[in-house]
Write an enzyme that holds these catalytic residues in place. Sequence first.
Site, PDB file in Angstrom:
ATOM      1  N   HIS A  51      31.605  36.541  41.388  1.00 12.91           N
ATOM      2  CA  HIS A  51      32.879  35.841  41.631  1.00 12.91           C
ATOM      3  C   HIS A  51      33.435  36.130  43.027  1.00 12.91           C
ATOM      4  O   HIS A  51      33.636  35.198  43.819  1.00 12.91           O
ATOM      5  CB  HIS A  51      33.884  36.173  40.528  1.00 12.91           C
ATOM      6  CG  HIS A  51      35.291  35.776  40.848  1.00 12.91           C
ATOM      7  ND1 HIS A  51      35.664  34.460  41.056  1.00 12.91           N
ATOM      8  CD2 HIS A  51      36.420  36.507  41.033  1.00 12.91           C
ATOM      9  CE1 HIS A  51      36.952  34.422  41.346  1.00 12.91           C
ATOM     10  NE2 HIS A  51      37.435  35.647  41.340  1.00 12.91           N
ATOM     11  N   HIS A  76      38.687  41.348  46.565  1.00 17.29           N
ATOM     12  CA  HIS A  76      39.996  40.856  46.122  1.00 17.29           C
ATOM     13  C   HIS A  76      40.380  41.242  44.696  1.00 17.29           C
ATOM     14  O   HIS A  76      41.560  41.282  44.364  1.00 17.29           O
ATOM     15  CB  HIS A  76      40.135  39.345  46.337  1.00 17.29           C
ATOM     16  CG  HIS A  76      39.555  38.493  45.252  1.00 17.29           C
ATOM     17  ND1 HIS A  76      38.278  38.008  45.304  1.00 17.29           N
ATOM     18  CD2 HIS A  76      40.070  38.061  44.074  1.00 17.29           C
ATOM     19  CE1 HIS A  76      38.038  37.295  44.211  1.00 17.29           C
ATOM     20  NE2 HIS A  76      39.112  37.319  43.444  1.00 17.29           N
ATOM     21  N   GLU A  80      43.089  45.223  41.437  1.00 15.68           N
ATOM     22  CA  GLU A  80      43.644  44.736  40.184  1.00 15.68           C
ATOM     23  C   GLU A  80      42.796  45.158  38.985  1.00 15.68           C
ATOM     24  O   GLU A  80      43.333  45.562  37.958  1.00 15.68           O
ATOM     25  CB  GLU A  80      43.760  43.205  40.242  1.00 15.68           C
ATOM     26  CG  GLU A  80      44.518  42.580  39.101  1.00 15.68           C
ATOM     27  CD  GLU A  80      46.005  42.901  39.120  1.00 15.68           C
ATOM     28  OE1 GLU A  80      46.476  43.504  40.099  1.00 15.68           O
ATOM     29  OE2 GLU A  80      46.687  42.564  38.118  1.00 15.68           O
ATOM     30  N   ASP A  81      41.476  45.074  39.132  1.00 14.66           N
ATOM     31  CA  ASP A  81      40.608  45.207  37.949  1.00 14.66           C
ATOM     32  C   ASP A  81      39.740  46.457  37.906  1.00 14.66           C
ATOM     33  O   ASP A  81      39.019  46.664  36.935  1.00 14.66           O
ATOM     34  CB  ASP A  81      39.676  43.981  37.839  1.00 14.66           C
ATOM     35  CG  ASP A  81      40.451  42.711  37.537  1.00 14.66           C
ATOM     36  OD1 ASP A  81      41.603  42.826  37.083  1.00 14.66           O
ATOM     37  OD2 ASP A  81      39.902  41.625  37.766  1.00 14.66           O
ATOM     38  N   ASP A 143      39.991  31.722  45.573  1.00 20.34           N
ATOM     39  CA  ASP A 143      39.821  32.393  44.283  1.00 20.34           C
ATOM     40  C   ASP A 143      40.041  31.382  43.164  1.00 20.34           C
ATOM     41  O   ASP A 143      39.245  31.265  42.233  1.00 20.34           O
ATOM     42  CB  ASP A 143      40.832  33.549  44.203  1.00 20.34           C
ATOM     43  CG  ASP A 143      40.812  34.276  42.869  1.00 20.34           C
ATOM     44  OD1 ASP A 143      39.707  34.528  42.352  1.00 20.34           O
ATOM     45  OD2 ASP A 143      41.905  34.598  42.360  1.00 20.34           O
ATOM     46  N   ASP A 263      42.431   0.461  47.196  1.00 24.48           N
ATOM     47  CA  ASP A 263      41.427   0.997  48.100  1.00 24.48           C
ATOM     48  C   ASP A 263      40.610   2.090  47.451  1.00 24.48           C
ATOM     49  O   ASP A 263      40.975   3.252  47.468  1.00 24.48           O
ATOM     50  CB  ASP A 263      42.009   1.472  49.419  1.00 24.48           C
ATOM     51  CG  ASP A 263      43.456   1.887  49.296  1.00 24.48           C
ATOM     52  OD1 ASP A 263      44.213   1.718  50.243  1.00 24.48           O
ATOM     53  OD2 ASP A 263      43.820   2.417  48.217  1.00 24.48           O
TER      54      ASP A 263
HETATM   55 MN    MN Z   1      39.475  36.548  41.421  1.00 21.10          MN
END
Ligand code: MN
Length: 734
Positions: A51, A76, A80-81, A143, A263
Amino acid sequence: MTVQEKYQHLEETIRAYNPNANFEQIRAAFVYADNAHNGQLRKDGSPFVTHPLAVAQILAEELHLDSESIEAALLHDTIEDTAATHEDVARLFSPTVADLVEGVSKLTRVQFSSKAQEQMENLRKMLMAMSKDIRVILIKVADRLHNMRTMEYQTPAKQKQKSLETMEIYAPIAHRLGMQKIKWELEDLSLKYIDPIGYRDIIDSLNEKAAEYDGFMATIHNQITQRLKEAGIHGVVYGRMKHPYSIYRKMYTQDKNLDDVFDLFAFRVIVDTMADCYNVLGVIHDLYKPILGRFKDYIGTPKPNGYQSLHTTVMGQNGIPFEVQIRTGEMHEVAEYGIAAHWKYKQNGQGSGDESSYEWVRRLLENQEGSDAEDFIHSLKVDMFADEVFVFTPQGDIINLPNGATPIDFAYNIHSAVGNHMVAAKVNGRIVQYDYHLKNGDIVEVVTSKNAHGPSRDWIKIARSSNARSKIRQWFKREKRDENIANGRLSFEAELKRTGVSLKELTNEENLPAVLKRVAYGNLDDMYAAIGYGGVSSQKLVGRLREEIASITQKHQADSQATVPVEGQPEVSRPAVPARSHGEQGIIVEGLNNCLVKFSKCCSPVPGDEVIGFITRGYGVSVHRTDCPNAAPERRRGEEADRWIKVSWADKIRDDYRTTLEVVAKDRINLIVDISTVLSSTKTRVMSLNARSTHDGFALITVEVEVSGGEQLQTVMQRLNQISGTMRVTRPAG
Ligand code: MN
């Protein structure tokens, strides 16, 4: 592709646009993320690190971002994880990378609980504002794009929720940042889950007619290319179908089927110079019939997000209309990639994307200083650094306040009652000072209490919003009004008392309308407030009410006459008793109307007591309890026997009879506290209280109280008797 192959592909992509990228650090970020996420799997069963790798790939491929952004994209989800912290990332990579990762995590934590339409713009603004560094939002958008691309592995409920969020929040942000390509993809992916049937219909129809459409597009493509060649213009022609969501919107908002959508086809001609854009426009209009009112010059007047292009719609074979967009390569980059592409050109004109390029964006965003690109950045700047701060209520609603706002502003923004009852404020679960400056994304909670004293004058200085300030001022005005009403009422009542008419009677339902009309006030509070302010005197007002007071007094006389017993001695044989202008004493004196009545101090009778009257010399009738030593039977027989007179309690009694109680109790701590508790819980007004200890360990407490009558008195005495240590409760007389 294996994870390693995917990483190799990422490096190659970056190398193609930025050969000087910091590959050592980028690889380190990949290795770190791979380890940190070790063991975690995505919903499709692949290792989690695929990911962040995909997110980094999007940023490299679509937006040509710098090394720090790529590192942050790879990392990223680590803060958080995983066990990784901001310090870890700052130490191993750089503080900037750590800030970027932290910024993305913050956005991830934002809960989209509120779906109210007016909250959406606030949410978008807040996300922008929270992303102090524009790269944070770019990473967050990438993300989301990857999560949307892999949404099929999520539950239907999550698919729908994330798709709505994407449609409402992220696609508009991508649009605002000028990233058309990503915006389209986000919209199409969202539509797929929001209206699966509508989406399928469009895809199926497009597939069905693919051959027909392809033929049409090829013909037009060749015609334009041929004509440009003849005219000696260097340009490349691209043809495409409108993206499904754009067709969907047209079909539904204009209630048309696919064939009628105006269009469906768009052609794009990319040329080298701005002058050529206008030359190509001439060529197109020469080749096809332009449709009136459909030409737009976004080169002369760029869109707020920096988009530049010439748009025209023309009629092709068989009357099929199509749009042509004409722009330079640079304009095209901006149109497709937005802000990321823009700086590249402005910075050095060759698109090398070196590491310092982002300084340009940052500087521009941070200082409001002029620059030739200021127009481009204007809308973005307004959004990101406007004088606004966005905070959450504990329920997840977003409150938009001026920059520098405090918990006071927040409280009054919720409701003036919340502000007026605030006793403390919490930000992110911690008590803060009232002058704390709220930050974007703060969760603010106001602690209120019924017993709050209300705002203090300082709050007006601390508050930043005019809304809060004016509400606080209002409070002081109103609070003073309450005070004024209270004072005014007291003064009016005292003045009225001299006339012998009670406030209650003067202002009862029957009399009130006439009274208000006479004094010319809308309601009593206004009148009291005016007295309290000193705007008018109570004497003056009572004077104005002369007639009303007189008519009430007359009524009293009529009432008393009606209750006089028929038998009894004639009035004339009685000693003279001074007449009084009213009779509302709650006592009926046999055979006498409206005589002055007073309750003797020695025994202080209350309604319910057996009483007898004594006609005093010049002071009216004095009322005693029959068990009072001063009214003892032997006294009533003496030479003043004819001064004793029968009295009885009237049906209508006052509510403030004074009497005295004597409590004898074992002396102990808190005895007085317990006595006053009984008095206040029985709503008994205390006029005076006197306590003294006796030498043998007892206490003698004398309380003068005001009661409405015998019933209340009984209750009070009973309750006093129940107090631990009480020996006796009596009513002294004599
Ligand atoms: Mn993510």
